[in-house]
Design an enzyme around this catalytic site. Structure first.
Site, short mmCIF file in Angstrom:
data_model
loop_
_atom_site.label_atom_id
_atom_site.label_comp_id
_atom_site.label_asym_id
_atom_site.label_seq_id
_atom_site.Cartn_x
_atom_site.Cartn_y
_atom_site.Cartn_z
N ASN A 1 8.15 -5.39 -0.41
CA ASN A 1 8.02 -4.20 0.41
C ASN A 1 6.53 -4.09 0.69
O ASN A 1 5.77 -3.61 -0.16
CB ASN A 1 8.54 -2.96 -0.32
CG ASN A 1 8.45 -1.71 0.54
OD1 ASN A 1 7.74 -1.68 1.54
ND2 ASN A 1 9.15 -0.67 0.13
N PRO B 1 0.80 -1.22 0.00
CA PRO B 1 0.00 0.00 0.00
C PRO B 1 0.83 1.27 0.00
O PRO B 1 1.87 1.36 0.66
CB PRO B 1 -0.82 -0.11 1.29
CG PRO B 1 -0.13 -1.11 2.13
CD PRO B 1 0.57 -2.03 1.20
N ASN B 2 0.36 2.20 -0.79
CA ASN B 2 0.88 3.56 -0.92
C ASN B 2 2.19 3.65 -1.68
O ASN B 2 2.67 4.75 -1.94
CB ASN B 2 1.01 4.23 0.46
CG ASN B 2 -0.32 4.33 1.15
OD1 ASN B 2 -1.31 4.78 0.56
ND2 ASN B 2 -0.38 3.89 2.40
N ARG C 1 4.78 11.04 -2.31
CA ARG C 1 4.44 10.86 -0.91
C ARG C 1 5.67 11.04 -0.03
O ARG C 1 6.66 10.33 -0.18
CB ARG C 1 3.88 9.45 -0.72
CG ARG C 1 3.62 9.06 0.70
CD ARG C 1 3.17 7.60 0.78
NE ARG C 1 3.01 7.23 2.16
CZ ARG C 1 3.51 6.12 2.68
NH1 ARG C 1 4.15 5.26 1.93
NH2 ARG C 1 3.34 5.86 3.96
N GLU D 1 12.81 -9.06 2.41
CA GLU D 1 11.96 -7.93 2.80
C GLU D 1 12.75 -6.65 2.56
O GLU D 1 13.92 -6.55 2.96
CB GLU D 1 11.60 -8.07 4.28
CG GLU D 1 10.81 -6.94 4.84
CD GLU D 1 10.59 -7.08 6.35
OE1 GLU D 1 10.04 -6.14 6.92
OE2 GLU D 1 10.97 -8.11 6.94
N ALA E 1 2.95 -0.63 5.11
CA ALA E 1 2.40 -0.74 6.46
C ALA E 1 1.94 -2.15 6.82
O ALA E 1 1.89 -2.50 8.00
CB ALA E 1 1.23 0.24 6.63
N ASP F 1 2.10 -15.57 6.96
CA ASP F 1 1.70 -16.97 6.74
C ASP F 1 1.79 -17.36 5.28
O ASP F 1 2.20 -18.48 4.95
CB ASP F 1 0.27 -17.19 7.25
CG ASP F 1 0.17 -17.22 8.76
OD1 ASP F 1 1.22 -17.32 9.44
OD2 ASP F 1 -0.98 -17.16 9.27
N HIS G 1 12.66 -2.24 2.61
CA HIS G 1 12.03 -0.96 2.99
C HIS G 1 12.95 0.16 2.55
O HIS G 1 14.17 0.07 2.73
CB HIS G 1 11.80 -0.88 4.50
CG HIS G 1 10.89 -1.95 4.99
ND1 HIS G 1 9.53 -1.89 4.83
CD2 HIS G 1 11.16 -3.14 5.59
CE1 HIS G 1 9.00 -3.00 5.33
NE2 HIS G 1 9.97 -3.76 5.79
N ARG H 1 12.54 4.71 13.01
CA ARG H 1 11.29 5.47 12.93
C ARG H 1 10.41 5.18 14.14
O ARG H 1 10.89 4.72 15.16
CB ARG H 1 10.60 5.15 11.60
CG ARG H 1 11.46 5.61 10.40
CD ARG H 1 10.80 5.43 9.08
NE ARG H 1 9.57 6.22 9.00
CZ ARG H 1 8.65 6.05 8.06
NH1 ARG H 1 8.81 5.12 7.14
NH2 ARG H 1 7.57 6.80 8.04
N TYR I 1 10.81 9.09 1.85
CA TYR I 1 10.90 8.04 0.82
C TYR I 1 11.66 8.47 -0.43
O TYR I 1 11.87 7.65 -1.32
CB TYR I 1 9.49 7.57 0.44
CG TYR I 1 8.73 7.02 1.62
CD1 TYR I 1 9.10 5.81 2.19
CD2 TYR I 1 7.68 7.72 2.19
CE1 TYR I 1 8.43 5.31 3.30
CE2 TYR I 1 7.00 7.22 3.29
CZ TYR I 1 7.38 6.02 3.84
OH TYR I 1 6.72 5.52 4.93
#
Length: 144
Positions: A72, A10-11, A18, A96, A75, A85, A98, A105, A23
């Site tokens: 990524n 999301p986003n 944003r 993963e 949230a 899962d 970010h 943060r 970012y």
């Protein structure tokens, strides 16, 4: 040639617009182009969704199609046991990623459900983190 699916949550479709102070100014299309150019030993597919179920379905569909995942989850990283899962269920090596350093943060961002099932986490290096993840997965897939 091994294939990797890069999932963005999301986003992340708003990258470049944003919170550029957090970012950066690089867009998601820029990141995808950089990944494609960088991954000489991998086929790379991309999916971005703001919907958790779409991401879950993509993870499920990746088994038998892709050799690994880069995710990524935005949230959802901090909230989605379902994504954790799903990654555990498909048994694909997963990195993963970010853009920001989530550990520097807000405290709620320090918790990652995905890190419990990922082979590694890359955070804080901006768009370069995706290229680092591709390199890590290419090395892992070359030895398996």
């Amino acid at each position: 040639m091994p294939s990797v699916l890069v999932l963005n949550g999301p986003n992340l479709n708003l990258l470049g617009q944003r919170q550029p102070e957090v970012y950066g100014s690089t867009t998601l299309a820029d990141i995808e182009a950089a990944c494609t150019a960088h991954a000489v030993d991998l086929d790379v597919a991309f999916l971005q969704s703001n919907h958790e179920g779409v991401l879950l379905d993509a993870i499920h569909a990746a088994k038998g199609v892709h050799g690994g995942l880069i995710i990524n989850a935005g949230a959802y990283t901090h909230t989605s046991i379902a994504l954790m899962d799903a990654v555990a269920s498909v048994e694909l090596p997963t990195v993963e990623v970010h853009l920001s350093n989530i550990h520097a943060r807000e405290p709620f961002r320090h918790v990652s459900y995905l890190s419990k099932v990922a082979i590694g986490q890359i955070c804080g290096f901006g768009p370069q983190g995706y290229l680092m993840a591709l390199d890590a997965l290419a090395a892992r897939l070359a030895t398996s």
